[in-house]
Design an enzyme around this catalytic site. Structure first.
Site, PDB file in Angstrom:
ATOM      1  N   HIS A  80     -43.521  62.132  35.850  1.00  0.00           N
ATOM      2  CA  HIS A  80     -42.663  60.782  36.321  1.00  0.00           C
ATOM      3  C   HIS A  80     -43.721  59.535  37.033  1.00  0.00           C
ATOM      4  CE1 HIS A  80     -39.429  64.119  36.958  1.00  0.00           C
ATOM      5  NE2 HIS A  80     -39.084  63.854  35.729  1.00  0.00           N
ATOM      6  N   LYS A 117     -23.800  67.943  38.660  1.00  0.00           N
ATOM      7  CA  LYS A 117     -25.067  68.790  38.314  1.00  0.00           C
ATOM      8  C   LYS A 117     -25.863  69.190  39.741  1.00  0.00           C
ATOM      9  CE  LYS A 117     -29.468  67.845  35.852  1.00  0.00           C
ATOM     10  NZ  LYS A 117     -30.280  66.864  35.150  1.00  0.00           N
ATOM     11  N   ARG A 165     -41.472  63.663  26.536  1.00  0.00           N
ATOM     12  CA  ARG A 165     -42.592  64.931  26.291  1.00  0.00           C
ATOM     13  C   ARG A 165     -42.534  65.708  25.243  1.00  0.00           C
ATOM     14  NH1 ARG A 165     -41.821  68.905  29.421  1.00  0.00           N
ATOM     15  NH2 ARG A 165     -39.654  68.423  29.544  1.00  0.00           N
ATOM     16  N   SER A 209     -39.636  68.831  35.649  1.00  0.00           N
ATOM     17  CA  SER A 209     -39.072  69.504  37.166  1.00  0.00           C
ATOM     18  C   SER A 209     -38.397  70.803  36.961  1.00  0.00           C
ATOM     19  CB  SER A 209     -37.741  68.476  37.294  1.00  0.00           C
ATOM     20  OG  SER A 209     -38.252  67.063  37.692  1.00  0.00           O
TER      21      SER A 209
END
Lengths: 161, 161, 161, 161, 161, 161
Positions: D17, D42, D92, D130
């Site tokens: 990030h 979430k 990614r 993450s």
């Protein structure tokens, strides 16, 4: 008479799903939209009753050729019970394809006479999916461009907690 | 009567292609297998005549419901000329899906009434493709497990240089 | 002043490419469209001169902010020569992403200050690509829905053999 | 002045990030990092306050050009409120691309002037995400190679249950 | 002696997993199947004890060369503790590859001497995965074609809630 | 003694290929690098002799455990002739995986005892591939960061036309 089964969660039904049914009706005589019942495995925003009611509303123009059913069995058992050998699914992305081809092959293993055909999404529907609709609803956004004309999103009180 | 068009190079036809036709015949009344003519754009190992002859041999058990045609036009024009609104394609991998969904959408743009449906390959056919067959032929290997029963690979002399 | 380089073959330029330039001009002050010269490595349908002429025609509404150049060097060398640190590319599919991310990383290795940014295609352009346009041209089909307004496909006589 | 919005959960912020922000600052004058608030949709390991605090710590070297905000609206509404037309996202893998291109197209549908640009990850960051950081933290492993220099992982007591 | 670690949730073990172990034993002298312990991060249908017991039952023909262990550490720490530098994983789809390559690279970062090798699934196992087995079990369907011969699905009472 | 076959075009050999061999030597006792001979099917930049010579130069540190051979048969026949049941391949991207899994399954069909194992590329090699090296060579760029230390690119005169 050739009947196709369109199984799914439809939480909620979108214009992408609507398009799949319309296209399938060019090939099949009847489409049974089978929305999965409420169960512990998958949390849904809308109850199965709300989902089925919304789909019926959306499919009203095709009322004679489309049936909407809540089901709570294996998909292949549902097909057998409704005398259909055909499952239909829409495919929007490579991620969809990856998942759906596994389900299609597993279903064929479970019941060799049952086949699955894929409808590639129209380009303008590529980003239309139930999870995006739910995201927008979460923030009280406008989902009218994502759901079939005439279908009204079930009242918040219908949503399961 | 519902007719589906199965366009392709089929250089050569494989048991994967054969399976797609068999499954399509469960849904459609007739399948026209359209193999692309010899042209400068795409070099093929077999001439279009050899390819068509091999397909006819392979499809003999379904002779009444399957037609084999060499074509040299846009696919949508071929569909129109044969009064069909349906293109069928088999999908084995994510790479196939990536390519085929583009072609399906382009064809729908060129002729909005023409739709494409995908048949996901059976797992045991996932690696069966014409290019692998050509690779094996290059080294005089045995391709009998990759092509339909009864179909004989056209003599080397048929192969274009 | 921030300049972005948009390298490509553009054989021919499409409305997808046009859209990338329009969007890039919201971020960058200038876009240099760099179309690869004629070389032995890649056969093209149109000569580099024809390609550049078509792009200039297409980009006329943005004449002051867009430059069109034929180049025949490594992309990173072209960037350096034009004092730009930014390469832009449109991405339509997973296949595009797979290829373009490799090129972006290789270019960054060759010249660490040069970065690449991707513009995801608009859904309605997902199937618009040069190879589809060339396929349609091969059969004298109508490509007007695939190329920018005002851009005329260069005469057949411009096409390389 | 051109401002880009970098929305995300950042649970927690990683060197991947950080790299996206650094690269975006070469193109944009300012980047607003918008970390999603605590909500029922979430579950996160870190509270939104802890996430925002960690990001501020990480971005200190760019303090004048970077703002960190907790938000709890639709991303396009956040963009409008902050007078930005640009969303930035790092990509990614093919899986990332698949998801992000859908979100980009949905956002453009909701607000046609808002565009999304993708930064392909540097190769050495391809596996930095993450969820991997959270996995390592679960077993009290060392995450220092995965997070920006100077950023300290918020005390366990900050983590939500 | 070369030992490989086969880590996973195995909820439950399938004939796809069984095939990976069989093939790995052609290369390695020993395979340790490491099934993740019960923890808050991932809900499983079967308890870790039930999963380990089922795997032992399945692997009985290879008892001398296969060990089954419940673990609750980082995979690289488990490898170190068992003096192995090799992790093995089966890959069925592009989605698997996407995820597994990230884990392999992260593990190599955490412990540079530890390497991961992938076994591509046999075509007939492409759709065999634990989540499909769990789906079938949910509806009391027949999973015997999906699990190793001789392995009996642990009693419902073993399943965690 | 366990021998693995590493087949490929290697046009030219890269540090990514070198890394695969190094890692395979941790598992296997010997690796035979099999570079495809000159044939009409695939045009290469370097002749097979030049390719084999460059690989030998690159692998000199492992001379006792690595053999380099030019071959012109089916890969499975090469494996049989060299008494090996193992093919190894490096995988950098989803595109690689898509192609290589098909080849692995086809080879297993042709010779059931022969298995293929994949080595996922290290992140810093994700963009290192022969086609990028050839692109750079085309413009006389510097490829030293892409090829093994000590390997010198064969003189231009070795390149086939």
């Amino acid at each position: 008479m050739k009947t196709a089964i369109f199984p799914g969660t439809f939480d909620p039904f979108t214009i992408g799903h609507f398009d799949v049914v319309q296209r399938a009706l060019q090939i099949f005589d009847k489409v049974i939209i089978a929305t999965i019942g409420d169960n512990q495995k998958k949390k849904t925003l809308f109850s199965s009753e709300a989902r089925a009611a919304m789909i019926k509303q959306a499919m009203q123009p095709y009322a004679g050729k489309v049936e909407v059913v809540i089901y709570d069995t294996m998909t292949v058992d549902f097909c057998r019970a409704h005398h259909s050998n055909f499952i239909i699914r829409g495919i929007r992305t490579v991620g969809d394809y990856n998942f759906e081809s596994i389900m299609a092959q597993a279903n064929q293993k479970l019941s060799p006479v049952i086949d699955t055909v894929f409808f590639p999404s129209r380009p303008e529907h590529a980003y239309i999916c139930s999870s995006v609709v739910r995201d927008i609803l979460l923030y009280q956004g406008d989902v009218s461009a994502f759901i079939p004309k005439g279908m009204e999103i079930a009242a918040i009180s219908c949503a399961k907690k």
